[in-house]
Design an enzyme around this catalytic site. Structure first.
Site, mmCIF file in Angstrom:
data_model
loop_
_atom_site.group_PDB
_atom_site.id
_atom_site.type_symbol
_atom_site.label_atom_id
_atom_site.label_comp_id
_atom_site.label_asym_id
_atom_site.label_seq_id
_atom_site.Cartn_x
_atom_site.Cartn_y
_atom_site.Cartn_z
ATOM 1 N N ASN A 116 0.835 -1.202 0.000
ATOM 2 C CA ASN A 116 0.000 0.000 0.000
ATOM 3 C C ASN A 116 0.870 1.253 0.000
ATOM 4 O O ASN A 116 2.089 1.175 0.013
ATOM 5 C CB ASN A 116 -0.976 -0.013 1.190
ATOM 6 C CG ASN A 116 -0.263 0.054 2.542
ATOM 7 O OD1 ASN A 116 0.918 0.380 2.629
ATOM 8 N ND2 ASN A 116 -0.976 -0.266 3.602
ATOM 9 N N CYS A 117 0.217 2.417 0.002
ATOM 10 C CA CYS A 117 0.987 3.662 -0.028
ATOM 11 C C CYS A 117 1.067 4.324 1.329
ATOM 12 O O CYS A 117 1.206 5.546 1.439
ATOM 13 C CB CYS A 117 0.472 4.605 -1.114
ATOM 14 S SG CYS A 117 1.386 4.377 -2.667
ATOM 15 N N LEU A 118 0.937 3.509 2.399
ATOM 16 C CA LEU A 118 1.520 3.808 3.708
ATOM 17 C C LEU A 118 0.799 4.829 4.572
ATOM 18 O O LEU A 118 1.225 5.070 5.710
ATOM 19 C CB LEU A 118 2.985 4.271 3.526
ATOM 20 C CG LEU A 118 3.897 3.272 2.824
ATOM 21 C CD1 LEU A 118 5.176 3.955 2.357
ATOM 22 C CD2 LEU A 118 4.242 2.131 3.752
ATOM 23 N N HIS A 161 -9.797 0.196 -0.253
ATOM 24 C CA HIS A 161 -10.015 0.069 1.187
ATOM 25 C C HIS A 161 -11.258 -0.775 1.476
ATOM 26 O O HIS A 161 -12.146 -0.364 2.211
ATOM 27 C CB HIS A 161 -10.192 1.456 1.818
ATOM 28 C CG HIS A 161 -9.004 2.351 1.687
ATOM 29 N ND1 HIS A 161 -9.109 3.737 1.624
ATOM 30 C CD2 HIS A 161 -7.677 2.077 1.605
ATOM 31 C CE1 HIS A 161 -7.907 4.257 1.510
ATOM 32 N NE2 HIS A 161 -7.014 3.274 1.497
ATOM 33 N N HIS A 184 -7.901 5.607 5.678
ATOM 34 C CA HIS A 184 -7.187 4.468 5.137
ATOM 35 C C HIS A 184 -7.259 3.378 6.199
ATOM 36 O O HIS A 184 -7.200 3.661 7.400
ATOM 37 C CB HIS A 184 -5.753 4.856 4.812
ATOM 38 C CG HIS A 184 -5.660 5.980 3.816
ATOM 39 N ND1 HIS A 184 -4.969 5.881 2.636
ATOM 40 C CD2 HIS A 184 -6.191 7.233 3.826
ATOM 41 C CE1 HIS A 184 -5.064 7.021 1.956
ATOM 42 N NE2 HIS A 184 -5.812 7.857 2.667
#
Length: 613
Positions: free
Chosen positions: A141-143, A546, A590
């Site tokens: 994922n982009c954290l 998500h 997120h």
């Protein structure tokens, strides 16, 4: 902060990064794990010394890794963590935060799923990334680390009928999982977060940005100029409305995934914790029946090294942590799901649970992009091989520099203004969990978006984080290894596209602040009217990946839902689900943080049920 100040910060990071000296040594997490002399990493089922454990956990993402760690704290409890993929340790891309955008879709670290054609997206099928291998989706994922609002989590308590799933009760679990760490560039982070709502002794690294961006000062200045966009000190406090510094799943400049629960030296050496890789679980197996109650304490899986189908047995429980897509799929192939569907596929129905795979809820959003009057964007870095290599070398050497951040330093969670025609159009209906919960999110990206070898860009993703659309994950084959049908139902509820439309207009208002004077050149998205914006959204919007609620918790005895508040599958013994699938609603956030909290709480529930210390 003036543009010249940003230029100085940028150049300082480049020029001085290689000269920095840090008292930290980067050891590959898997190297630590493989050095354990007791617990085992098994690449094939042929390496198993036993096929019976107290607990068998399926999936090494945030849910499974955390539960495996916590249950194996008791030396007398044997735990096997089963993962379909491999170690995820063979490519620097998996470790460098800013390279997150290269991990999905269509890579070997991704299941490479796509959705069914989406009516709300002009019939488009869009990628639906899900991570495979140690770390699961947390490895790709982009954290961004966000918890949602207090109202979001309190809604779980209402939907589950169990107050212990509310914000006040879950906050200690959010904090328990977290290892907040200070940025590697050493800057003063006073005013960038609230330490009182964070944990410092957990496993999952969380940090505010490790390096500055040229647009940081413009964003903060805008919060001072425009009342509509207030500054928020810490969006993880339970009150998340406003614009603030992003907190990311980064530990001293390195991606922090759920592998962190497994690689700590004291965990890796536990003789009672084994990890079986390359083992794709097909179903949970019914092992006995007592009266009308069925027991599921077995697992069937395919050894992906030789293709053989094999089985495992749990003395106490099987715990599904395969994620919001795979956990319901495994349940259906186990004969637990909608009877009408299972009958149509000649799958024996053991438990008729119509909610399995239903209620899929996901965020959706779209990016708007502007060309900018600056070369201080990541477009410059990514098209200059020499510069990029110097930054990679800085990262390899010191874990510092521009690559130690994710794709944005700031985010915002905002609501549609009370004076908007939105409220009249929908007769006051509020899609959010409450008046202190966002309708949409902003991400501020200094480059990265446009595939071109010329120009520099500002990318502005805007996402609906309180969607009313619902979809499903289902199957159309009795083959447990066939790809599932993923239908998130994006934009099927009219209110959702209006929220995205209003988010775009809000983003444009944000950029009217004088802080942006002389910076923005040309907008790539020129749609203006409702119809033009709606068409742009339907053609360009994507899932924010998500997904939740496909095995949602509900009150004990409810005729809907899949698991009870203790996360046991309704109507059976020996089977729980611990992952994003059990969340009964989607937080305006997120979702990684929420899954870690779920897993920490679940671990205590399981320990209490079995008298484990």
């Amino acid at each position: 902060m003036l543009l010249n100040d940003h230029r100085t910060l940028f150049l300082t990071s480049l020029r001085e990064g290689l000269r920095r000296t840090r008292d930290l040594k980067y050891i590959k997490p898997q190297a630590i794990l493989l050095s354990g002399v007791n617990g085992a990493i098994l690449h094939s089922a042929s390496q198993l010394s036993t096929t019976t454990y107290d607990f068998i956990i399926v999936g090494a993402g945030p849910g499974g890794s955390a539960v495996a760690n916590r249950l194996s704290e008791d030396a007398k409890t044997t735990v096997l963590l089963v993962e379909a993929g491999g170690l995820n340790d063979d490519d620097i891309t998996l470790e460098v935060p800013l390279l997150c955008t290269r991990l999905t879709p269509s890579t070997r670290w991704d299941w490479n799923y796509t959705t069914t054609p989406q009516a709300g997206l002009n019939g488009r099928s869009v990628p639906f990334p899900r991570g495979i291998g140690l770390g699961g989706s947390s490895a790709v994922n982009c954290l961004v680390y966000t918890r949602g609002s207090k109202e979001n989590i309190d809604e779980w308590a209402k939907l589950s009928g169990d107050e212990s799933w509310g914000w006040d009760q879950l906050l200690p679990y959010f904090k328990k999982s977290e290892k907040f760490n200070f940025p590697v560039d050493g800057h003063n982070i006073t005013g960038q977060f609230d330490p009182s709502v964070h944990g410092f002794d957990g496993f999952i690294g969380v940090s505010v940005p490790n390096a500055p961006r040229a647009i940081d000062g413009r964003i903060i200045q805008t919060t001072q100029e425009l009342e509509e966009f207030p500054f928020k000190l810490d969006m993880n406090s339970g009150e998340h409305l406003g614009v603030g510094w992003v907190q990311s799943l980064i530990d001293r400049g390195v991606r922090s995934s759920s592998k962190a629960y497994l690689v700590a030296p004291d965990v890796a050496k536990r003789p009672n914790l084994d990890i079986l890789l390359n083992a794709q679980v097909s179903r949970a197996l019914r092992t006995s029946t007592s009266g009308s109650t069925m027991e599921f304490k077995g697992v069937e899986f395919k050894d992906r090294t030789d293709g053989a189908i094999k089985t495992l047995a749990a003395k106490k429980e099987v715990i599904l942590s395969a994620g919001a897509v795979s956990s319901p799929v495994i349940l259906m192939h186990s004969g637990i799901g909608p009877k009408s569907l299972l009958d149509s596929l000649n799958i024996t129905t053991h438990v008729d649970l119509p909610s399995v795979g239903q209620n899929l809820t996901d965020h959706i959003g779209v990016s708007s992009t502007w060309s900018v009057n600056s070369t201080l964007t990541f477009d410059t870095v990514l098209r200059n091989d020499t510069l990029l290599e110097s930054l990679l070398e800085e990262w390899r050497t010191n874990k510092t520099g521009l690559l130690t951040v994710t794709s944005e330093n700031h985010a915002a969670f905002l609501r549609i203004p009370e004076n908007s025609s939105f409220w009249e159009e929908f007769q006051g209906q509020d899609p959010a969990a409450g008046k202190n919960t966002a309708h949409f999110e902003f991400l501020f990206q200094n480059g990265l978006s446009v595939k071109t070898d010329q120009g520099n860009f500002f990318n502005f993703p805007t996402g609906n984080v309180s969607p009313l659309s619902r979809g499903s994950v289902t199957i159309n084959s009795s083959d447990p290894f066939a790809a599932p049908l993923i239908d998130p139902g994006l934009l099927t509820n009219k209110i959702d596209i209006v929220v995205v439309r209003e988010a775009i207009r809000s983003a444009r208002r944000f950029l009217t602040a004088s802080a942006w004077d002389g910076y923005l050149l040309e907008a790539m998205n020129t749609a203006e009217t409702d119809d033009e914006l709606d068409e742009y959204i339907r053609q360009e919007a994507v899932s924010f990946f998500h997904p939740v609620a496909t095995a949602a918790m509900s009150p004990v005895g409810a005729d809907w839902g899949v698991v009870d508040p203790d996360l046991k599958v309704k109507g059976v013994v020996g089977l729980r689900v611990v992952d994003a699938a059990v969340a009964p609603s989607l937080p305006s956030a997120h979702t990684s943080a929420a899954v870690y909290a779920i897993a920490e709480k679940a671990s205590d529930l399981i320990k209490a049920a079995w008298g484990i210390i």
